[in-house]
Design a protein around this motif. Structure first.
Motif, PDB file in Angstrom:
ATOM      1  N   THR A  82       0.797  -1.224   0.000  1.00 31.68           N
ATOM      2  CA  THR A  82       0.000   0.000   0.000  1.00 31.68           C
ATOM      3  C   THR A  82       0.830   1.274   0.000  1.00 31.68           C
ATOM      4  O   THR A  82       0.266   2.353  -0.169  1.00 31.68           O
ATOM      5  N   TRP A  83       2.144   1.181   0.192  1.00 37.78           N
ATOM      6  CA  TRP A  83       2.971   2.379   0.053  1.00 37.78           C
ATOM      7  C   TRP A  83       3.267   2.644  -1.417  1.00 37.78           C
ATOM      8  O   TRP A  83       3.286   3.789  -1.864  1.00 37.78           O
ATOM      9  N   MET A  94      -4.359  -0.403  -8.775  1.00 38.23           N
ATOM     10  CA  MET A  94      -3.414  -1.488  -8.981  1.00 38.23           C
ATOM     11  C   MET A  94      -3.654  -2.616  -7.987  1.00 38.23           C
ATOM     12  O   MET A  94      -3.660  -3.800  -8.361  1.00 38.23           O
ATOM     13  N   LEU A  95      -3.862  -2.276  -6.730  1.00 37.84           N
ATOM     14  CA  LEU A  95      -4.160  -3.297  -5.726  1.00 37.84           C
ATOM     15  C   LEU A  95      -5.415  -4.086  -6.100  1.00 37.84           C
ATOM     16  O   LEU A  95      -5.439  -5.322  -6.026  1.00 37.84           O
ATOM     17  N   CYS A 107      -0.918   5.017  -1.475  1.00 35.06           N
ATOM     18  CA  CYS A 107      -2.183   4.515  -0.942  1.00 35.06           C
ATOM     19  C   CYS A 107      -2.179   4.419   0.575  1.00 35.06           C
ATOM     20  O   CYS A 107      -3.223   4.466   1.197  1.00 35.06           O
ATOM     21  N   GLY A 108      -1.028   4.304   1.199  1.00 36.53           N
ATOM     22  CA  GLY A 108      -0.965   4.156   2.647  1.00 36.53           C
ATOM     23  C   GLY A 108       0.456   4.103   3.134  1.00 36.53           C
ATOM     24  O   GLY A 108       1.389   4.528   2.450  1.00 36.53           O
ATOM     25  N   THR A 109       0.645   3.527   4.305  1.00 36.50           N
ATOM     26  CA  THR A 109       1.956   3.486   4.939  1.00 36.50           C
ATOM     27  C   THR A 109       2.727   2.202   4.657  1.00 36.50           C
ATOM     28  O   THR A 109       3.849   2.049   5.108  1.00 36.50           O
ATOM     29  N   GLY A 110       2.125   1.273   3.953  1.00 33.41           N
ATOM     30  CA  GLY A 110       2.753  -0.019   3.723  1.00 33.41           C
ATOM     31  C   GLY A 110       2.464  -1.031   4.807  1.00 33.41           C
ATOM     32  O   GLY A 110       2.878  -2.191   4.702  1.00 33.41           O
ATOM     33  N   VAL A 117      -3.779  -2.955   4.304  1.00 27.90           N
ATOM     34  CA  VAL A 117      -4.323  -3.931   3.360  1.00 27.90           C
ATOM     35  C   VAL A 117      -5.629  -4.499   3.910  1.00 27.90           C
ATOM     36  O   VAL A 117      -6.627  -4.625   3.194  1.00 27.90           O
ATOM     37  N   ALA A 118      -5.644  -4.830   5.204  1.00 22.46           N
ATOM     38  CA  ALA A 118      -6.861  -5.356   5.825  1.00 22.46           C
ATOM     39  C   ALA A 118      -7.991  -4.345   5.762  1.00 22.46           C
ATOM     40  O   ALA A 118      -9.146  -4.702   5.481  1.00 22.46           O
ATOM     41  N   ALA A 119      -7.682  -3.074   6.017  1.00 22.79           N
ATOM     42  CA  ALA A 119      -8.720  -2.042   6.004  1.00 22.79           C
ATOM     43  C   ALA A 119      -9.279  -1.831   4.605  1.00 22.79           C
ATOM     44  O   ALA A 119     -10.491  -1.660   4.424  1.00 22.79           O
TER      45      ALA A 119
END
Length: 435
Positions: free
Chosen positions: A63-64, A70-71, A102-105, A110-112
């Motif tokens: 997610t980083w 893409m995910l 997308c996030g912090t990695g 990923v769960a959220a």
């Protein structure tokens, strides 16, 4: 239809995530249940082990580096499976401080995003009811991350298990399994992590033992019941291949390629031909790009230095077409590699890079590169997100810097990659193009 999923995570590395993940994959495969594995974060070793255990290619989710589209496109590859199992990296909430695309990695992100509940693996050595306090903290850390339950690991005795279960019952956390101490299913390690699947002669026995062990001590039916619906669904990964026909080095020295990268290249219409530098093979002369992935060239430096057909073929290829290397491939394209004993081995010489393992120094972390020079598939000015993980040190790098590279905090790093004529290379492994 995308199947429901679970994310296997833990409070920290080394608590048993991989053992449980491989055991679950092997156990479900033995039952005839088709499971699609994923791996959170930048990791080459675990996906190969996942494939060996499940019979399915495992794909990285980061997610980083990866955006939502893409995910979602990568998760769409799970169509036809009955269950998704994603293995987390490090601790559940461990990631960088600054968010990426997308996030912090962190595995929690990923769960959220996906809606997959978390199965938390707890190393219960030296504690009993106190383990419930740890689980309760993880269950309440983020409102958008749901804890399905825990698997207790390294349980010392039936009395120990009873105390652990009593603590979990008191705070309302379900116990999905309890694994006694077991040495037969532990995975051997190497300096970059676990040993690659293809290097483990005893892997089939370990996986069979892990499957039996987990099937005996984990409630597989209950795991299927608590899996959550997948809510991140898409259709495309948006990966651009570096050429139409790609000559890809592939053997024990050059094996670090993300599955999503190869799948993306093929989906975009590229053809991939494999060659083995360790078998002294040259790249396909009909290819229009040569790609040398990372791996363990330092373990095979003497053999690579003696591979005259490979080195001559690579030099001839680079006269007219681009050659790109990542990490180990980058080092093999350089002038020399010095092993941990201090012995110098001559490499291909496409670049002036000289690297050494004589003094170990870890280089680890996410990388954002802005390319000052073009490289295969990316023009000057393009950006890419990736990850760097190695112990080698640059002694000489006389060529033009390929990119301006920063870490996840925005601080510049000295490993800029380099370019000389048609040869380019980076120490970081590219995960995805960046906006």
């Amino acid at each position: 239809m995308i199947p429901p999923g679970l994310l296997i995570s833990a409070p920290a590395s080394g608590t048993g995530k991989t053992t449980l993940m491989l055991g679950l994959l092997a156990a479900f495969k033995a039952r005839g249940t088709r499971v699609q594995p994923f791996k959170c974060g930048p990791d080459y070793i675990d996906p190969g082990l996942h494939r060996a255990a499940s019979g399915q290619f495992s794909v990285n989710l980061d997610t980083w580096a990866m955006g939502r589209e893409m995910l979602a496109g990568l998760i769409a590859g799970a169509q036809g499976a009955e269950l998704i199992l994603a293995e987390g990296s490090m601790g559940l909430f461990d990631g960088v401080v600054k968010s990426g695309a997308c996030g912090t990695g962190a595995s929690a992100h990923v769960a959220a995003l996906t809606g997959w509940p978390v199965v938390l693996v707890l190393d219960c050595s030296g504690q009993a009811q106190s383990a419930a306090a740890v689980a309760l903290g993880f269950a309440s850390m983020r409102a958008d991350v749901r804890l399905a339950g825990v698997v207790l690991n390294k349980v010392a005795s039936p009395r120990h298990e009873a105390m652990l279960r009593a603590g979990m019952a008191e705070v309302g956390i379900e116990v999905l399994g309890a694994l006694p101490r077991q040495k037969d299913v532990e995975m051997p390690a190497r300096h970059l992590g676990l040993v690659q699947a293809e290097d483990q002669g005893d892997l089939a026995r370990i996986l069979h033992a892990a499957g039996d062990f987990v099937a005996e001590h984990v409630d597989l039916d209950r795991l299927l019941a608590v899996a959550g619906d997948t809510r991140l669904v898409g259709a495309t990964t948006g990966i651009t291949p570096p050429g139409q026909r790609i000559a890809l080095a592939r053997d024990a020295a050059f094996s670090f390629v993300y599955p999503h990268q190869l799948d993306g290249w093929r989906a975009a219409g590229a053809e991939i031909t494999l060659f083995s530098p360790l078998n002294d093979e040259a790249p396909d002369p009909g290819a229009d790009i040569c790609w040398l992935p990372g791996g363990y060239p330092e373990l095979h430096a003497e053999k690579l230095a003696a591979a005259d057909t490979f080195r001559t073929g690579l030099r001839d290829f680079a006269q007219t077409r681009p050659v790109h290397g990542e990490c180990g491939g980058y080092m093999a394209m350089g002038a020399a590699l010095i092993d941990k004993e201090g012995t110098r081995h001559e490499m291909a010489g496409l670049l002036g890079l000289v690297t050494s393992y004589a003094k170990r120094k870890m280089h680890l972390g996410y990388r954002l590169a802005t390319f000052a020079e073009p490289m295969p598939g990316l023009a000057a000015g393009a950006r890419a997100r990736g990850h760097e993980f190695h112990y080698s040190t640059i002694l000489e790098q006389p060529d033009t810097a390929l990119a301006h590279v920063v870490d996840a905090n925005g601080d510049a790093v000295p490993e800029t990659g380099s370019r000389r004529a048609n040869a380019t290379g980076t120490f970081f492994h590219m995960i995805a193009e960046a906006a």
